[in-house]
Structures are given as structure tokens and as C-alpha cells.
Design an enzyme around this catalytic site. Sequence first.
Site, PDB file in Angstrom:
ATOM      1  N   ARG A 251      -4.647 -74.834 -16.227  1.00 27.28           N
ATOM      2  CA  ARG A 251      -5.542 -73.497 -14.986  1.00 27.28           C
ATOM      3  C   ARG A 251      -3.489 -73.596 -13.931  1.00 27.28           C
ATOM      4  NH1 ARG A 251     -10.358 -74.269 -12.429  1.00 27.28           N
ATOM      5  NH2 ARG A 251     -10.197 -72.641 -11.672  1.00 27.28           N
TER       6      ARG A 251
ATOM      7  N   CYS B 290     -15.946 -77.336  -6.351  1.00 24.90           N
ATOM      8  CA  CYS B 290     -15.618 -77.701  -7.228  1.00 24.90           C
ATOM      9  C   CYS B 290     -15.374 -79.224  -6.858  1.00 24.90           C
ATOM     10  CB  CYS B 290     -13.705 -77.207  -7.824  1.00 24.90           C
ATOM     11  SG  CYS B 290     -12.812 -77.434  -6.164  1.00 24.90           S
TER      12      CYS B 290
ATOM     13  N   ARG C   5     -15.685 -76.992  -0.654  1.00 31.63           N
ATOM     14  CA  ARG C   5     -14.968 -75.988  -0.347  1.00 31.63           C
ATOM     15  C   ARG C   5     -15.400 -74.688  -0.175  1.00 31.63           C
ATOM     16  NH1 ARG C   5     -10.472 -76.075  -5.112  1.00 31.63           N
ATOM     17  NH2 ARG C   5      -9.852 -74.591  -3.366  1.00 31.63           N
ATOM     18  N   PRO C   6     -16.411 -74.752   1.581  1.00 34.48           N
ATOM     19  CA  PRO C   6     -16.457 -73.794   1.930  1.00 34.48           C
ATOM     20  C   PRO C   6     -15.328 -72.855   1.903  1.00 34.48           C
ATOM     21  CG  PRO C   6     -15.968 -75.700   3.493  1.00 34.48           C
ATOM     22  CD  PRO C   6     -15.748 -75.321   1.905  1.00 34.48           C
ATOM     23  N   ILE C   7     -16.371 -71.331   2.548  1.00 30.97           N
ATOM     24  CA  ILE C   7     -15.781 -69.997   2.456  1.00 30.97           C
ATOM     25  C   ILE C   7     -16.279 -69.951   3.922  1.00 30.97           C
ATOM     26  CG2 ILE C   7     -15.037 -69.121   0.317  1.00 30.97           C
ATOM     27  CD1 ILE C   7     -17.838 -67.258   0.646  1.00 30.97           C
ATOM     28  N   ASP C   8     -16.244 -69.986   4.803  1.00 30.78           N
ATOM     29  CA  ASP C   8     -16.683 -70.005   6.623  1.00 30.78           C
ATOM     30  C   ASP C   8     -15.687 -69.585   7.343  1.00 30.78           C
ATOM     31  OD1 ASP C   8     -15.975 -72.666   5.966  1.00 30.78           O
ATOM     32  OD2 ASP C   8     -16.422 -73.049   8.337  1.00 30.78           O
ATOM     33  N   LEU C   9     -14.789 -70.031   6.959  1.00 28.23           N
ATOM     34  CA  LEU C   9     -13.661 -69.303   7.784  1.00 28.23           C
ATOM     35  C   LEU C   9     -13.091 -68.040   7.338  1.00 28.23           C
ATOM     36  CD1 LEU C   9     -11.332 -73.348   7.770  1.00 28.23           C
ATOM     37  CD2 LEU C   9     -13.190 -71.741   9.466  1.00 28.23           C
TER      38      LEU C   9
ATOM     39  N   ARG D 165     -12.419 -70.227  -8.116  1.00 28.74           N
ATOM     40  CA  ARG D 165     -12.815 -70.482  -7.441  1.00 28.74           C
ATOM     41  C   ARG D 165     -12.161 -69.261  -6.328  1.00 28.74           C
ATOM     42  NH1 ARG D 165     -11.433 -72.696  -3.300  1.00 28.74           N
ATOM     43  NH2 ARG D 165     -13.708 -72.752  -2.461  1.00 28.74           N
TER      44      ARG D 165
ATOM     45  N   ASP E  76      -1.412 -80.765  -2.902  1.00 29.54           N
ATOM     46  CA  ASP E  76      -1.734 -80.249  -4.328  1.00 29.54           C
ATOM     47  C   ASP E  76      -0.110 -81.018  -4.813  1.00 29.54           C
ATOM     48  OD1 ASP E  76      -2.027 -76.562  -3.448  1.00 29.54           O
ATOM     49  OD2 ASP E  76      -3.346 -78.812  -3.403  1.00 29.54           O
TER      50      ASP E  76
ATOM     51  N   ILE F 124      -6.508 -83.298   3.826  1.00 32.45           N
ATOM     52  CA  ILE F 124      -7.815 -81.814   2.965  1.00 32.45           C
ATOM     53  C   ILE F 124      -8.616 -81.964   3.041  1.00 32.45           C
ATOM     54  CG2 ILE F 124      -6.393 -79.602   2.524  1.00 32.45           C
ATOM     55  CD1 ILE F 124      -4.773 -80.368   4.459  1.00 32.45           C
TER      56      ILE F 124
ATOM     57  N   LYS G 298       1.304 -70.131  -9.461  1.00 35.93           N
ATOM     58  CA  LYS G 298      -0.298 -70.018  -9.679  1.00 35.93           C
ATOM     59  C   LYS G 298      -1.265 -69.289  -8.339  1.00 35.93           C
ATOM     60  CE  LYS G 298      -3.269 -73.544  -9.434  1.00 35.93           C
ATOM     61  NZ  LYS G 298      -4.753 -73.493  -8.464  1.00 35.93           N
ATOM     62  N   ASN G 299      -0.385 -70.611  -7.294  1.00 34.79           N
ATOM     63  CA  ASN G 299      -0.461 -70.218  -6.289  1.00 34.79           C
ATOM     64  C   ASN G 299      -0.772 -68.813  -5.344  1.00 34.79           C
ATOM     65  OD1 ASN G 299      -3.062 -72.268  -6.655  1.00 34.79           O
ATOM     66  ND2 ASN G 299      -2.323 -73.952  -5.121  1.00 34.79           N
TER      67      ASN G 299
HETATM   68  C1  EPZ Z   1      -5.623 -73.774  -1.394  1.00 39.81           C
HETATM   69  O1  EPZ Z   1      -6.449 -73.466  -1.373  1.00 39.81           O
HETATM   70  C2  EPZ Z   1      -4.997 -74.107  -2.867  1.00 39.81           C
HETATM   71  N1  EPZ Z   1      -5.829 -72.511  -3.911  1.00 39.81           N
HETATM   72  C3  EPZ Z   1      -4.687 -75.042  -3.206  1.00 39.81           C
HETATM   73  O2  EPZ Z   1      -4.766 -75.395  -4.033  1.00 39.81           O
HETATM   74  C4  EPZ Z   1      -4.477 -76.095  -2.098  1.00 39.81           C
HETATM   75  O3  EPZ Z   1      -5.093 -77.628  -2.247  1.00 39.81           O
HETATM   76  C5  EPZ Z   1      -5.225 -75.796  -0.560  1.00 39.81           C
HETATM   77  O4  EPZ Z   1      -5.034 -74.163  -0.567  1.00 39.81           O
HETATM   78  C6  EPZ Z   1      -4.368 -76.207   0.481  1.00 39.81           C
HETATM   79  O5  EPZ Z   1      -2.920 -76.368   0.565  1.00 39.81           O
HETATM   80  C7  EPZ Z   1      -5.302 -71.305  -3.866  1.00 39.81           C
HETATM   81  O6  EPZ Z   1      -4.011 -71.085  -3.577  1.00 39.81           O
HETATM   82  C8  EPZ Z   1      -5.617 -70.291  -5.474  1.00 39.81           C
HETATM   83  P1  EPZ Z   1      -7.946 -74.101   2.646  1.00 39.81           P
HETATM   84  P2  EPZ Z   1      -7.808 -73.281  -0.994  1.00 39.81           P
HETATM   85  O7  EPZ Z   1      -8.415 -72.919   2.711  1.00 39.81           O
HETATM   86  O8  EPZ Z   1      -7.174 -71.955   0.085  1.00 39.81           O
HETATM   87  C9  EPZ Z   1     -11.414 -76.510   4.504  1.00 39.81           C
HETATM   88  C10 EPZ Z   1      -3.936 -76.452  -6.562  1.00 39.81           C
HETATM   89  O9  EPZ Z   1      -4.515 -77.460  -6.906  1.00 39.81           O
HETATM   90  N2  EPZ Z   1     -11.996 -74.973   4.436  1.00 39.81           N
HETATM   91  O10 EPZ Z   1      -6.491 -74.116   2.832  1.00 39.81           O
HETATM   92  O11 EPZ Z   1      -9.268 -72.834  -0.907  1.00 39.81           O
HETATM   93  C11 EPZ Z   1     -11.635 -77.037   3.287  1.00 39.81           C
HETATM   94  O12 EPZ Z   1     -12.286 -77.711   2.585  1.00 39.81           O
HETATM   95  C12 EPZ Z   1      -5.666 -75.954  -5.645  1.00 39.81           C
HETATM   96  O13 EPZ Z   1      -3.609 -75.555  -6.641  1.00 39.81           O
HETATM   97  C13 EPZ Z   1     -12.770 -75.018   5.247  1.00 39.81           C
HETATM   98  O14 EPZ Z   1     -13.863 -76.295   6.021  1.00 39.81           O
HETATM   99  O15 EPZ Z   1      -7.709 -74.278   0.695  1.00 39.81           O
HETATM  100  C14 EPZ Z   1     -10.814 -77.683   3.101  1.00 39.81           C
HETATM  101  O16 EPZ Z   1     -10.948 -79.059   3.200  1.00 39.81           O
HETATM  102  C15 EPZ Z   1      -6.511 -76.542  -5.348  1.00 39.81           C
HETATM  103  N3  EPZ Z   1     -13.725 -73.803   5.702  1.00 39.81           N
HETATM  104  C16 EPZ Z   1      -9.327 -77.145   4.268  1.00 39.81           C
HETATM  105  O17 EPZ Z   1     -10.108 -76.248   4.970  1.00 39.81           O
HETATM  106  C17 EPZ Z   1     -12.876 -72.486   4.524  1.00 39.81           C
HETATM  107  O18 EPZ Z   1     -13.207 -71.343   4.760  1.00 39.81           O
HETATM  108  C18 EPZ Z   1      -8.370 -76.412   3.352  1.00 39.81           C
HETATM  109  O19 EPZ Z   1      -8.537 -75.959   2.384  1.00 39.81           O
HETATM  110  C19 EPZ Z   1     -11.897 -72.550   3.878  1.00 39.81           C
HETATM  111  C20 EPZ Z   1     -11.618 -74.004   3.414  1.00 39.81           C
END
Ligand code: EPZ
Length: 427
Positions: free
Chosen positions: A405, A123, A128-132, A99, A313, A335, A22-23
Amino acid sequence: MDRIDIRGGKPLSGRLPISGAKNAALTLLPCALLTDEPLTLRNLPRLADVDSFGHLLNQLGVSTMIEGARPEDFGRVMTMRASRVTSTVAPYDIVRKMRASILVLGPLLARAGEATVSLPGGCAIGNRPIDLHLRALEAFGAVIELAAGYVKASAPDGGLPGGVYTFPVVSVGATENAVMAAVLANGACILENAAREPEIVDLCRLLIAMGADIEGVGTSRLVIHGRERLHGATYRVMPDRIEAGSYACAAAITGGSLDLIGAEAADMMAILAALREAGVVVEEHKEGIRVSADGRLKPLTLSTAPFPAFPTDMQAQFMAMLALADGASVLTETIFENRYMHVPELARMGADISVNGRTAVVRGVPKLVGAPVMATDLRASMSLVLAGLAAEGETQVNRVYHLDRGYERLEEKLSAVGADIERVGDG
Ligand code: EPZ
């Protein structure tokens, strides 16, 4: 709203096929936007999120055609073509439901020079911010504006100039968006402390097959030299390491033996090491991985962290399995800030778990007892299914749309290896 009924206590045994990841699929699909030529993805899992992503791509001007599965794959084949990008807007009503839609931001910026994407919002497992994502794109020369719940990104005319960005924390999605934006940039884009998850390796391999120039694949330093254009490709989605890990836990918690067909051990080393430490027998073979258990499991101390460490996960699934271990386990979720919603539901089945901040202590109990439980998020739902497979009596898992999902044909796969499980629709 459908539910799944499970009558537990049966050791699972047999061959269980692993689907496409999926991911990985959710970051490979938007790559169709990066070329005007056809992109064909094989082994695409039949999942709600994949269908939703296809609808989003259609709204952006991408034609999609689904074919049946090839014999060597479990998933479908989808051919996509973005001859022209007809819209650069990902609307709120789509993004709020999935998302991962945010992953069109980078490709639209690269191909069309602009993108307007609704902010995804939080969620169940965190805000789940997107600042990065936005900082990385800015570092490559994008202009970012936030207004009315949307992020609007634009490239100076002629495309992204390129640049260097060091992630303060590892982010899978932000790394994916940045890489997809960089492949058509005018200059070099460098990412430091990039995520190294296998799904990112899969993305880089697809992009290279499309003609991209990416160095450091699989490492935390990625150097991307932008190209004028990319061409189409045919690519097979990697097997789902989290689905495989989840079904490995199913073999362990029921004291059974499963052959996970198509599972890729190299993507799962931390998961397999934890299973072995718990006393589970794990054997790699040419078709995949055999996972067997025949007695009480040993307790573990586990902390989630970015790849190659133990994945977040898999935390909920291991918690269900360790609820029956011979002793106390300590799990730390580093995480996400709210990824313990499965705890109260597992407790209703007799699990003895105490949570303090990011740490959960799981004291093994002799048995779990079936009960009606509520799914809250994807992996929490799977932990309830696992507990139900081992529990005495019947477990009813409600709100199974969460499961749909991330787990393709779950009850079909589990029934085929001996589980007494059925989906009950209430129309
Ligand atoms: C991906 O989510 C996966 N989803 C998640 O899987 C997985 O848990 C996660 O990576 C970590 O491995 C998909 O690939 C679709 P991150 P993602 O950005 O990209 C913080 C599942 O169950 N962060 O690595 O959203 C964030 O809040 C799902 O299959 C910021 O602060 O995860 C988190 O604490 C759930 N700012 C940490 O970083 C940002 O701009 C890691 O998030 C982005 C993230």
C-alpha cells in the site's frame, strides 16, 4: 498471501530512487473531480491504494488513462477527466478497503453540490474519526446528515457560501477535504490551525495550477477565495518523504550508505535532524540525500507531532533502528492511539521494548535474530523489514499486502542496493 523473506546482516550501498508520495497522490487524484478538463499527474507511484482510488474515481464518472513513466520520473503518468460527475456516492465496499476514499467528499460537494460517502470506520492504528472533516464543511455552509453508516453532505443550491473554521486539533485529511471543498465556493473560506504537511502544500500548488485562489500555502492559516470553475493542469507528484525516511533508516540500521535519489530534504528536516542526532551522516546533494552509518547508533528521545515536527509515519521505522542503538531511547506517539503493533513482532526478533500508554522505551540490544513475523499495518510492516535487514538469519514478513500500500517495488529497490530479499507468493 505473499510474504517477504530477508536474510539479514548485509550493509546496503548504492543509489535508491524515491517514488512519488502516496499521501500526496491520494489527495491530488480527487482533484480531477473539480474540473471538466483533463488533469494529468506525473510521477504517480505504482501502489495498491493509487489503483483503488482510480477505480473509485471511475465509479464517479472520471475517465482514467495510464501512460508509462517519463525518463525523469520513477512513477507513471495518469490523465483523468471528469467531463460529467455521473455518481456522487462512494460505497462502503470501497471505502472500508481504503479510508482515503473519504477525500472525495470535499471535491464532490464542490463540483456536484452533494456527496454520499460511507463512513470509513477505523483501521489497525486507531478508530480514525472524520468529525473534523464534517465540522469544517459545515462551517463553510454544507448541510451534513449521518444515516445508515453514510455521511451525506449537500451545499445550498448554488454552492457553498463560505465561512471560517478553526481546527481544535491538526488534521491532515480534514484540511485536505476542506481546501478541496472551498476552491469552488461562492465566498471566502478561512481555515485556522490547518495542517502544514508537505502533502498539503503539494495539494495547494496543484489547485493553484488549476486556477484556484489560495493564500497562506504552507502555513496554518489558509484563505481560499472560491472560483466559478477550475481548469485542467499537468502536475508532478512530490517525492515521498516517508519512503525516503524509511530507506534512510535501512542505511542506518545496516551500517551502510545509500543515495536517496529524488528525496527532498526540505520536506524531511525533523527526520534528518533525528538521524544526525543518532550519529548517522546525512549529506544533501543535487540528486537527493546521501545517508551513511558505520557503527552503533546513539539512543534518542523522540515525540511524534504534526509537521514540521517528527512525523508519526516514521515512528515504527525509527523504533526498529533504535532497537540496535547503544542505550535506551524513549518514543512518544501523540497522534494515534494504537500505533505500537510492531512492538511484539520486533520483540520476537530480540528487541527489548516496553510500552506504557503512548510511550515506548527501546533498550538497545547487541543484535536482532531473524524470525517469522506478521505485518499489521503499513509502517509497522516496514519496521519489520528494517529489522530483518539487520538481523542475523532469516526473517519472514507475512501479510505483505500492507507493504504494497505504501512502498512501490520494495524488494526490487532493496535488492538493487545489496539486500538479500525475495517475495514468496503462496498462490
Ligand atoms: C494522514 O492521515 C495520513 N494518511 C497518515 O498516513 C498520517 O499518519 C496522518 O495523516 C498524520 O500525519 C494520508 O494522508 C492518506 P489526521 P489522516 O486526520 O488524515 C484525529 C500512512 O502511514 N482525527 O491528521 O487520517 C485522528 O484520529 C498513513 O501513510 C480526528 O479526531 O490523519 C488522529 O488521531 C497512516 N477527527 C489525528 O486526528 C478527524 O476528523 C490526526 O489524524 C480527523 C482526524
